[in-house]
Design a protein around this motif. Structure first.
Motif, PDB file in Angstrom:
ATOM      1  N   ILE A 370      23.329 -25.074 -23.603  1.00  0.00           N
ATOM      2  CA  ILE A 370      23.131 -24.206 -22.447  1.00  0.00           C
ATOM      3  C   ILE A 370      24.414 -24.192 -21.615  1.00  0.00           C
ATOM      4  N   PRO A 371      24.678 -23.115 -20.847  1.00  0.00           N
ATOM      5  CA  PRO A 371      25.876 -23.060 -19.994  1.00  0.00           C
ATOM      6  C   PRO A 371      25.744 -24.013 -18.822  1.00  0.00           C
ATOM      7  N   ARG A 372      26.682 -24.931 -18.703  1.00  0.00           N
ATOM      8  CA  ARG A 372      26.545 -25.975 -17.696  1.00  0.00           C
ATOM      9  C   ARG A 372      26.873 -25.469 -16.290  1.00  0.00           C
ATOM     10  N   ASP A 373      27.941 -24.683 -16.156  1.00  0.00           N
ATOM     11  CA  ASP A 373      28.439 -24.374 -14.813  1.00  0.00           C
ATOM     12  C   ASP A 373      29.002 -22.950 -14.760  1.00  0.00           C
ATOM     13  N   TRP A 422      26.710 -21.688 -10.096  1.00  0.00           N
ATOM     14  CA  TRP A 422      25.267 -21.924 -10.165  1.00  0.00           C
ATOM     15  C   TRP A 422      25.022 -22.933 -11.278  1.00  0.00           C
ATOM     16  N   PRO A 423      25.253 -24.211 -10.995  1.00  0.00           N
ATOM     17  CA  PRO A 423      25.304 -25.219 -12.067  1.00  0.00           C
ATOM     18  C   PRO A 423      23.949 -25.515 -12.699  1.00  0.00           C
ATOM     19  N   ILE A 424      23.980 -25.715 -14.014  1.00  0.00           N
ATOM     20  CA  ILE A 424      22.849 -26.286 -14.756  1.00  0.00           C
ATOM     21  C   ILE A 424      23.309 -27.675 -15.196  1.00  0.00           C
ATOM     22  N   GLU A 425      23.212 -28.631 -14.341  1.00  0.00           N
ATOM     23  CA  GLU A 425      23.800 -29.938 -14.616  1.00  0.00           C
ATOM     24  C   GLU A 425      22.767 -31.014 -14.918  1.00  0.00           C
ATOM     25  N   GLY A 426      21.485 -30.711 -14.679  1.00  0.00           N
ATOM     26  CA  GLY A 426      20.471 -31.700 -15.008  1.00  0.00           C
ATOM     27  C   GLY A 426      20.434 -32.904 -14.088  1.00  0.00           C
ATOM     28  N   PHE A 427      20.835 -32.736 -12.833  1.00  0.00           N
ATOM     29  CA  PHE A 427      20.784 -33.830 -11.852  1.00  0.00           C
ATOM     30  C   PHE A 427      19.871 -33.426 -10.699  1.00  0.00           C
ATOM     31  N   PRO A 428      18.695 -33.946 -10.587  1.00  0.00           N
ATOM     32  CA  PRO A 428      18.054 -34.843 -11.571  1.00  0.00           C
ATOM     33  C   PRO A 428      17.660 -34.087 -12.832  1.00  0.00           C
ATOM     34  N   ALA A 429      16.952 -34.757 -13.722  1.00  0.00           N
ATOM     35  CA  ALA A 429      16.631 -34.167 -15.019  1.00  0.00           C
ATOM     36  C   ALA A 429      15.869 -32.859 -14.854  1.00  0.00           C
ATOM     37  N   THR A 430      16.253 -31.871 -15.703  1.00  0.00           N
ATOM     38  CA  THR A 430      15.573 -30.580 -15.662  1.00  0.00           C
ATOM     39  C   THR A 430      14.409 -30.574 -16.660  1.00  0.00           C
ATOM     40  N   PHE A 431      13.717 -29.461 -16.669  1.00  0.00           N
ATOM     41  CA  PHE A 431      12.582 -29.287 -17.585  1.00  0.00           C
ATOM     42  C   PHE A 431      12.870 -28.121 -18.512  1.00  0.00           C
ATOM     43  N   LEU A 432      12.120 -28.037 -19.584  1.00  0.00           N
ATOM     44  CA  LEU A 432      12.285 -26.937 -20.523  1.00  0.00           C
ATOM     45  C   LEU A 432      11.798 -25.649 -19.856  1.00  0.00           C
ATOM     46  N   ALA A 451      13.726 -27.737  -8.917  1.00  0.00           N
ATOM     47  CA  ALA A 451      13.880 -29.178  -8.706  1.00  0.00           C
ATOM     48  C   ALA A 451      15.309 -29.650  -8.920  1.00  0.00           C
ATOM     49  N   SER A 452      16.079 -28.978  -9.754  1.00  0.00           N
ATOM     50  CA  SER A 452      17.433 -29.457 -10.060  1.00  0.00           C
ATOM     51  C   SER A 452      18.479 -28.350 -10.025  1.00  0.00           C
ATOM     52  N   HIS A 453      18.194 -27.235  -9.327  1.00  0.00           N
ATOM     53  CA  HIS A 453      19.143 -26.124  -9.365  1.00  0.00           C
ATOM     54  C   HIS A 453      19.378 -25.535  -7.986  1.00  0.00           C
ATOM     55  N   ILE A 454      20.658 -25.231  -7.736  1.00  0.00           N
ATOM     56  CA  ILE A 454      21.100 -24.712  -6.451  1.00  0.00           C
ATOM     57  C   ILE A 454      22.175 -23.658  -6.677  1.00  0.00           C
TER      58      ILE A 454
END
Length: 563
Positions: A370-373, A422-432, A451-454
């Motif tokens: 997945i695209p991280r950042d 718009w980062p997908i960094e998994g902090f905290p852990a993301t879900f499917l 929960a983990s995206h901003i």
């Protein structure tokens, strides 16, 4: 072993000779003599650029050429029966190489020289290239870039005749044909050197501008740089010298030594770059050159001036000379880009949540990236550079001369980088994502949870002031016909004042729908558009990082050269 070398001879002041120059009638008067000398005289009388292998031409005898001819006819008459054959490029250059019949007869040396010539041309006219060096070559390898056309050609021939090492020469007038923004950009035209371009994504760097160099594949930290024989101190904390502080017009010659010898100073494992400013007594007459230039950048909509003035003169029956070179330039580059920092495994972003998936889901998504950042980037910069070089040279007596060199370089640049991501960094852990779409192992689209995206805006502002000052007093005493004594006293100082401000502003957590169309990643947040400034309400970080670096060096050398 002595490797074949290629020689470029240019008597044309224009950027590229036109095809019509080969059709103009020119007057020639060249005696029967060694082909290397004949070709040099031909280039001067025809006002055309020639490229040929010096080692090969030195072994041939060219025909006598007297009368009025077109250059394309004249060069064929000059080389008839020599085994050399001219070919004509679309840019007006004439390349001299062995004819096919000579190669077919088994002249292996000619074939190697022709291959070396082609490789040299490829590196000269197609930009930076990294060439493999023969590991069995024991000779010291040097590249010489000389100034002043007529004197350069004479020096090139002398260097090749008097050295058993592999030496290649490039006339400095050819550097003026290219709009090099600094000395680092000019050095990339030497085979075996690759310019290290600064990345616009780094806060304090120029945008795509050449700065440091790699020699034979080794990084800038392994290359030693000297100015008029004294170590060049570098502004900043890095060891590799940043050539973007210097203009290429400042120097009469550049020597790049690409292998080690017993007389070398430490610090040049990859090679040593020696920069030599103008020597006024090497000129036969007064020189005054003014070179203005204006550059317009469409992206920043800025027009930037630059100019170079070169003044060289001799006095007291040519026993005293002065040289003054002044360069001033401004630039306003800008970079706009859309990119993704990295592609990470979805399983890594989900962390422990990946173990909660069914075995079938784990098998389906374990190799999906997945695209991280995803990000939008605007990077702008304002730069001003001032260079001054002054030399006073005097022949005190028939066997003693002295030179006093001064160099000052100042580079002031400030800039700003704004990054909206718009980062997908998994902090905290993301879900499917429940609506995830993939194409094999390639992510296509999906909505990641709040929960983990901003949304985030990172803003960097920097201001860097760099300067280099050097003064050197050098003497040359011919103590006898065989002994040359060279004392050298030098002082070098470099300073850099660097200040960097960092702002990190974020939105509230939100669901974000990501979609990848094969080129770009777009984001659609649930709370609104990414370019809505009212969404960014949380100040995550404010930093200010001032730094002052100063380096100075005193040196004294006493060299004895016994012939």
């Amino acid at each position: 072993m002595i490797a074949a070398a290629s020689l470029l001879i240019s008597w044309s002041v224009s950027a590229l000779a036109a095809d019509s120059d080969l059709e103009k009638i020119k007057q020639f008067d060249i005696p029967r003599q060694s082909a290397d000398i004949s070709l040099t005289e031909f280039a001067e009388q025809a006002d055309i650029t020639l490229i040929f292998s010096f080692d090969l031409a030195q072994e041939k005898t060219a025909n006598r050429l007297v009368g009025s001819y077109r250059p394309d006819e004249a060069i064929r008459l000059l080389l008839q029966g020599t085994g050399l054959q001219p070919t004509f490029s679309s840019d007006g250059y004439i390349n001299i190489a062995p004819d096919e019949d000579s190669v077919a007869e088994g002249d292996e040396m000619n074939r190697k020289q022709k291959a070396g010539l082609i490789a040299g041309l490829a590196s000269l006219f197609t930009g930076p290239a990294l060439h493999a060096q023969d590991s069995e070559q024991e000779a010291l390898e040097e590249i010489v870039v000389l100034g002043s056309v007529s004197q350069s050609l004479a020096k090139q021939l002398d260097i090749k005749r008097n050295n058993t090492e592999f030496v290649d020469g490039l006339v400095a007038v050819d550097f003026a044909k290219f709009p090099d923004s600094n000395l680092g950009e000019a050095l990339q035209r030497i085979p075996g050197i690759v310019v290290d371009r600064n990345d616009g994504g780094s806060q304090s760097n120029a945008i795509g501008e050449g700065s440091t160099i790699n020699v034979r594949g080794l990084g800038p930290d392994f290359t030693r740089t000297e100015i008029n024989g004294v170590t060049a101190t570098n502004p900043g904390q890095q060891r590799g010298f940043g050539f973007n502080i210097l203009a290429s017009e400042l120097f009469q010659s550049v020597v790049v030594q690409k292998s080690l010898s017993a007389s070398d100073n430490e610090g040049g494992l990859a090679g040593t770059v020696t920069l030599n400013t103008y020597r006024p007594l090497s000129f036969d007459e007064r020189v005054l050159t003014v070179s203005p230039r204006i550059t317009h950048t469409e992206l920043s909509e800025e027009t930037s001036p630059s100019a170079t003035v070169v003044y060289v003169d001799q006095f007291e029956n040519d026993s005293v000379g002065i040289a003054l070179v002044v360069n001033y330039s401004e630039s306003s580059p800008q970079e706009n880009s859309v990119n993704v920092a990295n592609w990470d495994f979805l399983a890594d972003s989900m962390r422990g949540n990946f173990a909660l998936l069914t075995p079938a889901e784990q098998a389906q998504f374990e190799d999906v990236r997945i695209p991280r950042d995803p990000r939008l980037l605007v990077n702008s910069r304002e730069q001003e550079r001032i260079n001054v070089a002054f030399t006073l040279e005097a022949d005190v007596s028939d066997n003693f001369s002295i030179a006093w060199d001064h160099l000052y370089a100042d580079l002031d640049h400030s800039g700003r980088q704004t990054r909206n991501d718009w980062p997908i960094e998994g902090f905290p852990a993301t879900f499917l994502p429940p609506d995830i779409q993939v194409n094999g192992n390639q992510f296509v689209s999906g909505t990641f949870p709040a929960a983990s995206h901003i949304l985030r805006i990172l803003d960097y502002e920097y201001d860097v002031q760099s300067s280099v000052y050097q003064t050197i007093l050098t003497g040359e005493w011919n103590a006898s016909d065989r002994l040359l004594v060279t004392p050298r006293l030098g002082y070098s100082k470099a300073e850099e004042d660097f200040e960097w401000n960092d702002f990190d502003v974020r939105s509230a957590n939100t669901d974000i729908f990501y979609e990848f169309d094969g080129q770009f990643v777009t984001a659609t947040p649930a709370i609104g558009a990414v370019d809505d400034p009212s969404l960014y309400t949380n100040v995550a970080r404010i930093r200010n990082r001032p730094d002052i670096d100063e380096d100075q060096e005193f040196s004294f050398d006493l060299d004895f050269d016994l012939a």
